[in-house]
Write an enzyme that holds these catalytic residues in place. Structure first.
Site, PDB file in Angstrom:
ATOM      1  N   GLU A 163       0.837  -1.210   0.000  1.00 55.60           N
ATOM      2  CA  GLU A 163       0.000   0.000   0.000  1.00 55.60           C
ATOM      3  C   GLU A 163       0.869   1.256   0.000  1.00 55.60           C
ATOM      4  OE1 GLU A 163      -2.158   1.859  -1.259  1.00 55.60           O
ATOM      5  OE2 GLU A 163      -3.798   0.614  -0.520  1.00 55.60           O
ATOM      6  N   ASP A 165      -6.745   0.198  -3.866  1.00 61.35           N
ATOM      7  CA  ASP A 165      -7.854   1.157  -3.953  1.00 61.35           C
ATOM      8  C   ASP A 165      -8.576   1.032  -5.290  1.00 61.35           C
ATOM      9  OD1 ASP A 165      -5.987   2.109  -5.682  1.00 61.35           O
ATOM     10  OD2 ASP A 165      -5.760   4.074  -4.741  1.00 61.35           O
TER      11      ASP A 165
HETATM   12  O1  AHR Z   1       0.695   0.689  -3.281  1.00 62.84           O
HETATM   13  C1  AHR Z   1       0.432   1.016  -4.585  1.00 62.84           C
HETATM   14  C2  AHR Z   1      -0.987   1.427  -4.770  1.00 62.84           C
HETATM   15  O2  AHR Z   1      -1.233   2.663  -4.150  1.00 62.84           O
HETATM   16  C3  AHR Z   1      -2.023   0.562  -4.162  1.00 62.84           C
HETATM   17  O3  AHR Z   1      -2.245  -0.623  -4.866  1.00 62.84           O
HETATM   18  C4  AHR Z   1      -3.214   1.447  -4.214  1.00 62.84           C
HETATM   19  O4  AHR Z   1      -4.149   1.144  -3.250  1.00 62.84           O
HETATM   20  C5  AHR Z   1      -2.641   2.828  -4.028  1.00 62.84           C
HETATM   21  O5  AHR Z   1      -3.065   3.686  -5.019  1.00 62.84           O
END
Ligand code: AHR
Length: 509
Positions: free
Chosen positions: A257, A332
């Protein structure tokens, strides 16, 4: 040989004994006994999840469109839906514990198109992966929308990725359209918080991208970015968010994340500029506090290479993993990643190297082949856009002034580099300030060239109109870009149908 094996077994610790037993069982089944024919053909060899279980790190979720993940599995692998009558059908195995029987898919989908609508979990947890709800799930307010109904994602074309396994034909899952994604936001018996977890998937470098994020593993239950350490997934691609990477990629990383990490600091090791193959096995394991480990291998032969094993990045200890499993997008629901998937599993516990080596041997023994589908790379051209609304050129003067069609000739401010992706979308980079054009504020505000890299807001479908003009539909809100007020006001993505204000002549500049 049997006596030697038994005395070897007695001298080993219990876990290694279980692994060796699984290995010997596989060999015993795979190698015909001298002088006999295949009298044991009915018994299936152990699958990846039998090996993980023998190693004390059982699969909590396991998916494949090509084969059984347990010797005892005899259920469906995935569900397809055809366009012609919206009928659905499960695709299963040729035999218990064996490879897929893809023939029913060929007849069911003849003359129409078919979509993979669900991947079935082969563990007793039933953590099936339907198409992701995207921004339409409860609590998904921070989620990026998919292109499907109510912001959901879309399914993969079921016929688009033919391969073979053990000489039989099969299909993988192809993530080549923006927003192709599968997700289970209420996964059972999966590692959460800082519990140790292992993940692997069989993928390919035939289709990768540097966009976020082709992921498989644990993610947030609300499809939203809930902060560092709230996901633990394999990322496979060539994005280097932290900077400092060596080589073109792709690499296997951990999407933890707010970052896809190839090491605690971010970059890949300089000795490994790329990790490629028509079948690539990708591995991540995370003990939740002090170690994450990344490996890759050739899915057709050989062993594993460890690219990183060490501390978690700063701010990621302890992990705060949530009980959701996702495939194809970022946590996300960032929808831009592309990739291929054939099989993969999430385990409870931190698998040993010996277990992972045995699973890798199992993958190479499965006999994957003929992954020959090719994808055109993105093309780049230098263009200008003339609005039909007033016959003037679209101008992007700087990173603080919105795009507007007010120029009578083409100079630097009216020139854009257009990257045409292989999914019908384009990104535009203004020559005036070398920034990418964004449909600001998720499309609520006018277009402006002020972004350092292309993401969902900076992505537009390029529509070709019957009169030869083009229109741009912003990916994020799916609305058409208009030269507002017949060109007197800035461009904004807020129209639902193409009229003269939404038409532009695209000419090489
Ligand atoms: O960590 C990279 C990305 O960042 C994740 O997959 C996403 O949730 C956020 O936009």
């Amino acid at each position: 040989m049997l006596a030697t094996s038994l005395s070897l077994l007695r001298s080993l610790p219990r876990r290694r004994t279980r692994l060796l037993l699984a290995f010997l069982l596989a060999v015993a089944i795979a190698v015909p006994v001298l002088g006999t024919t295949a009298t044991r053909a009915a018994a299936a060899a152990p699958g990846p999840c039998d090996i993980y279980a023998s190693g004390g790190t059982p699969c909590a979720a396991a998916y494949s469109t090509t084969r059984a993940m347990f010797a005892s599995y005899n259920g469906p692998l995935y569900q397809i839906q055809r366009d012609s009558d919206h009928g659905t059908r499960n695709i299963g195995l040729a035999s218990a514990g064996g490879p897929v029987d893809a023939a029913p898919q060929d007849s069911f989908c003849a003359g129409t198109t078919c979509t993979i609508t669900e991947l079935y979990d082969q563990t007793p947890n039933a953590n099936n992966l339907p198409i992701s709800p995207g921004s339409s799930c409860p609590g998904c307010s921070g989620s990026l929308s998919g292109p499907g109904p109510n912001g959901s994602d879309i399914g993969a074309d079921a016929m688009a990725l033919p391969v073979t396994i053990g000489g039989r034909h099969a299909y993988g899952v192809l993530f080549n359209n923006i927003g192709t994604g599968y997700r289970n936001n209420a996964a059972k018996n999966v590692p959460t918080g800082s519990q140790p977890e292992g993940i692997y998937m069989l993928t390919s470098s035939n289709l990768v991208s540097s966009s976020c994020c082709f992921d498989f593993g644990s993610a947030e239950t609300d499809d939203s970015d809930d902060g560092n350490a709230t996901m633990n997934a394999i990322y496979y691609g060539s994005a280097c968010w932290t900077g400092g990477c060596t080589g073109p990629g792709p690499w296997v990383g951990g999407d933890l994340e707010n970052g896809m990490y190839f090491s605690a600091a971010g970059p890949n090791p300089s000795s490994i500029p790329s990790e490629t193959g028509s079948f690539v096995s990708a591995w991540e394991k995370n003990n939740g506090t002090t170690n994450f480990t990344l490996k890759y291998g050739n899915g057709q032969s050989g062993g594993l290479t460890q690219s990183y094993s060490g501390a978690l990045p700063n701010g990621y200890n302890p992990m705060k993993v949530q009980p959701s499993i996702e495939l194809g997008t970022g946590g996300d629901n960032s929808p831009m990643g592309t990739g291929e998937f054939f099989e993969g599993a999430v385990t409870r516990g931190f698998p040993s190297d010996a277990t992972e080596n045995a699973v890798q041997a199992n993958i190479t023994a499965a006999g994957y082949g003929n992954n020959t589908t090719t994808f055109p790379p993105p093309t780049t051209s230098v263009i200008s856009l003339k609005a039909h609304a007033n016959g003037k050129y679209v101008d992007a003067p700087n990173s603080t002034t919105s795009l507007i069609a007010d120029a009578t000739s083409v100079g630097t401010n009216e020139t854009f580099t257009m990257v045409a992706n292989n999914n019908g979308t384009v990104n535009l980079k203004a020559h005036s300030d070398n920034q990418w054009v964004t449909a600001e504020n998720k499309g609520d505000s006018p277009l402006i060239a002020n972004r350092g890299g292309p993401g969902p807001w900076e992505t537009f479908y390029l529509l070709h109109n019957p009169d030869g003009s083009v229109s741009l539909r912003a990916y994020n809100n799916q609305h058409l870009v208009t030269a507002e007020s017949a060109g007197a006001s800035p461009l904004i993505a807020n129209r639902t149908a193409v009229g003269p204000w939404e038409e532009f002549d695209l000419t090489p500049a």
